[in-house]
Scaffold this active site. Structure first.
Site, PDB file in Angstrom:
ATOM      1  N   GLY A 171       0.806  -1.217   0.000  1.00 39.22           N
ATOM      2  CA  GLY A 171       0.000   0.000   0.000  1.00 39.22           C
ATOM      3  C   GLY A 171       0.839   1.268   0.000  1.00 39.22           C
ATOM      4  O   GLY A 171       0.317   2.350   0.225  1.00 39.22           O
ATOM      5  N   LYS A 208      15.457  -0.045  -8.021  1.00 34.86           N
ATOM      6  CA  LYS A 208      15.501   1.042  -8.992  1.00 34.86           C
ATOM      7  C   LYS A 208      14.092   1.632  -9.054  1.00 34.86           C
ATOM      8  O   LYS A 208      13.111   0.899  -9.074  1.00 34.86           O
ATOM      9  CB  LYS A 208      15.913   0.445 -10.347  1.00 34.86           C
ATOM     10  CG  LYS A 208      15.948   1.430 -11.461  1.00 34.86           C
ATOM     11  CD  LYS A 208      17.389   1.748 -11.869  1.00 34.86           C
ATOM     12  CE  LYS A 208      17.390   2.898 -12.871  1.00 34.86           C
ATOM     13  NZ  LYS A 208      18.053   4.108 -12.340  1.00 34.86           N
ATOM     14  N   HIS A 215       0.128   0.122 -13.502  1.00 29.95           N
ATOM     15  CA  HIS A 215      -0.138  -1.004 -12.602  1.00 29.95           C
ATOM     16  C   HIS A 215      -0.974  -2.013 -13.382  1.00 29.95           C
ATOM     17  O   HIS A 215      -2.122  -1.746 -13.692  1.00 29.95           O
ATOM     18  CB  HIS A 215      -0.890  -0.506 -11.360  1.00 29.95           C
ATOM     19  CG  HIS A 215      -1.382  -1.609 -10.457  1.00 29.95           C
ATOM     20  ND1 HIS A 215      -1.227  -1.575  -9.097  1.00 29.95           N
ATOM     21  CD2 HIS A 215      -2.034  -2.760 -10.721  1.00 29.95           C
ATOM     22  CE1 HIS A 215      -1.753  -2.675  -8.568  1.00 29.95           C
ATOM     23  NE2 HIS A 215      -2.258  -3.401  -9.531  1.00 29.95           N
ATOM     24  N   LYS A 244      -7.439   2.334  -5.637  1.00 29.65           N
ATOM     25  CA  LYS A 244      -7.825   2.254  -7.041  1.00 29.65           C
ATOM     26  C   LYS A 244      -9.172   2.920  -7.251  1.00 29.65           C
ATOM     27  O   LYS A 244     -10.075   2.791  -6.418  1.00 29.65           O
ATOM     28  CB  LYS A 244      -7.900   0.778  -7.470  1.00 29.65           C
ATOM     29  CG  LYS A 244      -6.536   0.084  -7.446  1.00 29.65           C
ATOM     30  CD  LYS A 244      -6.655  -1.424  -7.517  1.00 29.65           C
ATOM     31  CE  LYS A 244      -5.259  -2.054  -7.362  1.00 29.65           C
ATOM     32  NZ  LYS A 244      -5.353  -3.483  -7.006  1.00 29.65           N
ATOM     33  N   GLU A 282       0.670  -8.683  -8.973  1.00 23.39           N
ATOM     34  CA  GLU A 282       0.732  -7.283  -9.407  1.00 23.39           C
ATOM     35  C   GLU A 282       2.093  -6.979 -10.023  1.00 23.39           C
ATOM     36  O   GLU A 282       3.125  -7.352  -9.463  1.00 23.39           O
ATOM     37  CB  GLU A 282       0.553  -6.339  -8.212  1.00 23.39           C
ATOM     38  CG  GLU A 282      -0.772  -6.441  -7.513  1.00 23.39           C
ATOM     39  CD  GLU A 282      -0.900  -5.388  -6.410  1.00 23.39           C
ATOM     40  OE1 GLU A 282      -2.035  -5.122  -6.008  1.00 23.39           O
ATOM     41  OE2 GLU A 282       0.126  -4.834  -5.948  1.00 23.39           O
ATOM     42  N   ASN A 296      -1.161 -10.714  -4.196  1.00 23.69           N
ATOM     43  CA  ASN A 296      -2.263 -10.685  -3.238  1.00 23.69           C
ATOM     44  C   ASN A 296      -2.912 -12.061  -3.194  1.00 23.69           C
ATOM     45  O   ASN A 296      -3.283 -12.608  -4.223  1.00 23.69           O
ATOM     46  CB  ASN A 296      -3.290  -9.632  -3.637  1.00 23.69           C
ATOM     47  CG  ASN A 296      -2.661  -8.255  -3.696  1.00 23.69           C
ATOM     48  OD1 ASN A 296      -1.843  -7.900  -2.855  1.00 23.69           O
ATOM     49  ND2 ASN A 296      -2.993  -7.483  -4.707  1.00 23.69           N
ATOM     50  N   ARG A 298      -5.788 -13.182  -2.132  1.00 29.78           N
ATOM     51  CA  ARG A 298      -7.225 -13.081  -1.819  1.00 29.78           C
ATOM     52  C   ARG A 298      -7.996 -12.817  -3.114  1.00 29.78           C
ATOM     53  O   ARG A 298      -7.386 -12.546  -4.153  1.00 29.78           O
ATOM     54  CB  ARG A 298      -7.453 -11.894  -0.868  1.00 29.78           C
ATOM     55  CG  ARG A 298      -6.972 -10.590  -1.494  1.00 29.78           C
ATOM     56  CD  ARG A 298      -7.390  -9.343  -0.753  1.00 29.78           C
ATOM     57  NE  ARG A 298      -7.099  -8.150  -1.526  1.00 29.78           N
ATOM     58  CZ  ARG A 298      -5.938  -7.514  -1.569  1.00 29.78           C
ATOM     59  NH1 ARG A 298      -4.920  -7.956  -0.863  1.00 29.78           N
ATOM     60  NH2 ARG A 298      -5.783  -6.436  -2.319  1.00 29.78           N
TER      61      ARG A 298
HETATM   62  C1  MV4 Z   1       7.383   1.034  -7.096  1.00 33.13           C
HETATM   63  C2  MV4 Z   1       7.180   2.202  -7.870  1.00 33.13           C
HETATM   64  C3  MV4 Z   1       8.198   2.581  -8.731  1.00 33.13           C
HETATM   65  N1  MV4 Z   1       9.350   1.868  -8.784  1.00 33.13           N
HETATM   66  N2  MV4 Z   1       8.535   0.350  -7.213  1.00 33.13           N
HETATM   67  C4  MV4 Z   1       3.412   1.471  -4.480  1.00 33.13           C
HETATM   68  C5  MV4 Z   1       2.720   0.467  -3.652  1.00 33.13           C
HETATM   69  C6  MV4 Z   1       3.719  -0.563  -3.432  1.00 33.13           C
HETATM   70  N3  MV4 Z   1       3.129  -1.805  -3.190  1.00 33.13           N
HETATM   71  C7  MV4 Z   1       4.582  -0.529  -4.632  1.00 33.13           C
HETATM   72  N4  MV4 Z   1       4.464   0.792  -5.142  1.00 33.13           N
HETATM   73  C8  MV4 Z   1       5.307   1.280  -6.080  1.00 33.13           C
HETATM   74  N5  MV4 Z   1       6.465   0.596  -6.240  1.00 33.13           N
HETATM   75  C9  MV4 Z   1       9.484   0.771  -8.038  1.00 33.13           C
HETATM   76  N6  MV4 Z   1      10.642   0.081  -8.104  1.00 33.13           N
HETATM   77  C10 MV4 Z   1       5.983   2.909  -7.738  1.00 33.13           C
HETATM   78  C11 MV4 Z   1       5.049   2.452  -6.827  1.00 33.13           C
HETATM   79  C12 MV4 Z   1       3.843   3.247  -6.753  1.00 33.13           C
HETATM   80  C13 MV4 Z   1       2.614   2.739  -7.168  1.00 33.13           C
HETATM   81  C14 MV4 Z   1       2.445   1.448  -7.645  1.00 33.13           C
HETATM   82  C15 MV4 Z   1       1.226   0.967  -8.037  1.00 33.13           C
HETATM   83  C16 MV4 Z   1       0.117   1.780  -7.990  1.00 33.13           C
HETATM   84  C17 MV4 Z   1       0.231   3.055  -7.542  1.00 33.13           C
HETATM   85  C18 MV4 Z   1       1.471   3.568  -7.136  1.00 33.13           C
HETATM   86  C19 MV4 Z   1       1.567   4.868  -6.682  1.00 33.13           C
HETATM   87  C20 MV4 Z   1       2.773   5.356  -6.270  1.00 33.13           C
HETATM   88  C21 MV4 Z   1       3.903   4.547  -6.308  1.00 33.13           C
END
Ligand code: MV4
Length: 462
Positions: A171, A208, A215, A244, A282, A296, A298
């Protein structure tokens, strides 16, 4: 016409509330299975209580006293003679201890093995596990990073920017972006402190940072006989603060080839793990490449999007698989048909997102061809202030994306939810945006557009 087959279970207890409780009750009734709704004192008047065959009050309004109260739920299962428990999403759905206790008390948990819930709950273990099983992951640290020196070395090895993540996170809580080596030490310390405060575990790892990913998640399913399949993807890039807002399938940017490639890898992982039940893997998707993010364990809020394009009842399939049946699904009989979009309707101010609980004075659900409305609300229903503000999901299905968006607009227009504020006007606004129409959005798009929208509103007021 009576279904004369012996039901898979006699009685299922639903350890949840709201629309997902109704969704599970509906599947039970169609399968000839009795249902038990458990509810808090605040939900005594809920649609789930009305529609289930039986109901049991399990405690006061607060989630921790009711829907998270494991002894009360197990007692309700024993008292009503339930033989299985469906956890829905949220609440106890990814609590391995709950799954274990259910089985120890002689009930069936409708979900994966506790060890798989645990594995995927630890993000470092999850990443290592799926990487070993062949999924692409984001380049970064090999497991936990203990010191600032170690972290700085990773910045140099992989290049900036990097993202520091909590092993017990999810989250987005406790994540820190680092864009220069000077910032690293402070970001690292902050990330560990926040991880400890939020999750009681200060383990962090480094990846990185992907600047503009989408997503995209893959729906997967496994059974107790070693079968594993995928049901295509959902694009969930339109989100705000990790909530979402819109989900769609197929993703407007994914080719058939890319879908098969990642889907095949995901299904392989399910088979190799011996994963049982519904799951979602995801990914971040950038420059035509997938990077594993989380799994996930579930059923998810947005599962209807997949149901609409496959025609498969995912809740019924969860129940069948939990009862030990073989998946009836395979590569040959799964067809992805048309396009589906879901919008989550929250009882919130559409500009500020401040929750708006209260009495629903008038209600009219949208309908017609290709329209589905999953909700537990009714006229005269008081939305309690104690829980998530989602009051329904509007899901539309059509032959292609353009028709689907037209149908979505039409269905939004005919929906009446009076008495509380809802996010429906925001959803209509989204359907009018150029970037939405072209599919040209990433995970940051919504937040950027909302800023612009708020500024435009200020200008107008001045
Ligand atoms: C990231 C990313 C960019 N680069 N990892 C946000 C929730 C967490 N479970 C993983 N997330 C992210 N990981 C890398 N290496 C950007 C996010 C992220 C994000 C991911 C999915 C949906 C919305 C998001 C909003 C902000 C950041």
């Amino acid at each position: 016409m009576a279904n004369t087959d012996k039901p898979l279970f006699n009685k299922i207890l639903i350890a949840n509330r709201g629309e997902i409780a109704l969704r599970i009750i509906r599947a039970c009734r169609e399968m000839g299975i009795q249902s038990v709704a458990v509810h808090s004192t605040a939900d005594a008047n809920s649609m789930a209580v009305r529609l289930a065959d039986e109901s049991v009050c399990i405690g006061p309004p607060q989630g921790k006293d009711s829907y998270l109260n494991i002894p009360a739920i197990l007692t309700a299962a024993a008292v009503t003679g339930a033989d299985a428990i469906h956890p829905g999403y949220g609440f106890l759905s990814e609590n391995a201890e709950f799954a274990r206790m259910i089985e120890e008390h002689g009930f069936t948990f409708i979900g994966p093995k506790p060890e798989h819930i645990d594995k995927m709950g630890d993000k470092v273990v999850a990443k290592q596990t799926v990487m070993d099983l062949g999924l692409p992951v984001v380049p970064g640290s090999d497991g936990a990073v203990e010191t600032i020196e170690e972290g700085l070395q990773i910045c140099r090895d992989f290049g900036l920017p990097v993202l520091i993540k909590a092993a017990s996170g999810g989250g987005g809580k406790g994540m820190q972006v680092v864009r220069s080596e000077e910032e690293f030490a402070e970001a690292f310390t902050t990330a560990r402190r926040e991880a400890a405060a939020n999750f009681g575990d200060d383990t962090v790892y480094i990846e990185k940072f992907l600047e503009k990913p989408r997503h995209i998640e893959i729906q997967v399913f496994g059974d107790k006989h070693g079968n594993g399949i995928h049901l295509g993807e959902r694009d969930c890039s339109i989100q705000r603060r990790h909530q979402k807002l819109v989900e769609e399938a197929p993703s407007p940017v994914l080719s058939e080839e890319k879908r098969n490639e990642i889907g095949t890898l995901a299904a392989d992982v399910i088979r190799k793990m011996g994963y049982v039940g519904a799951g979602t893997i995801e990914f971040l998707y950038e420059d035509d490449k997938f990077y594993f993010m989380e799994m996930n364990t579930r059923i998810q809020v947005e599962h209807p999007v997949t149901e609409m394009i496959t025609g498969i009842d995912l809740i019924a399939e969860q129940i069948r698989v939990a009862a030990g049946k073989k998946l009836r699904l395979n590569k040959e009989n799964i067809r992805l048909r048309g396009h589906a979009i879901e919008v989550r309707i929250n009882a919130e101010d559409p500009d500020t997102f401040i929750p708006s609980p209260g009495m629903i004075k008038q209600f009219h659900a949208p309908g017609g061809l290709g329209v589905r409305f999953d909700s537990a609300i009714y006229a005269g229903y008081p939305i309690p202030p104690y829980y998530d503000s989602m009051v329904g999901k509007l899901i539309v299905h059509a032959r292609n994306r353009e028709e689907c968006i037209r149908r979505l607009r039409r269905a939004i227009v005919e929906t009446v939810i009076d008495g509380v504020k809802t996010t429906l006007p925001l959803h209509y606004w989204i359907t009018e945006q150029e970037d939405f129409l072209t599919g040209g959005y990433d995970i940051h798009w919504m937040e950027k557009k909302l800023e612009e929208k708020a500024l435009a509103k200020e200008d107008k007021a001045a």
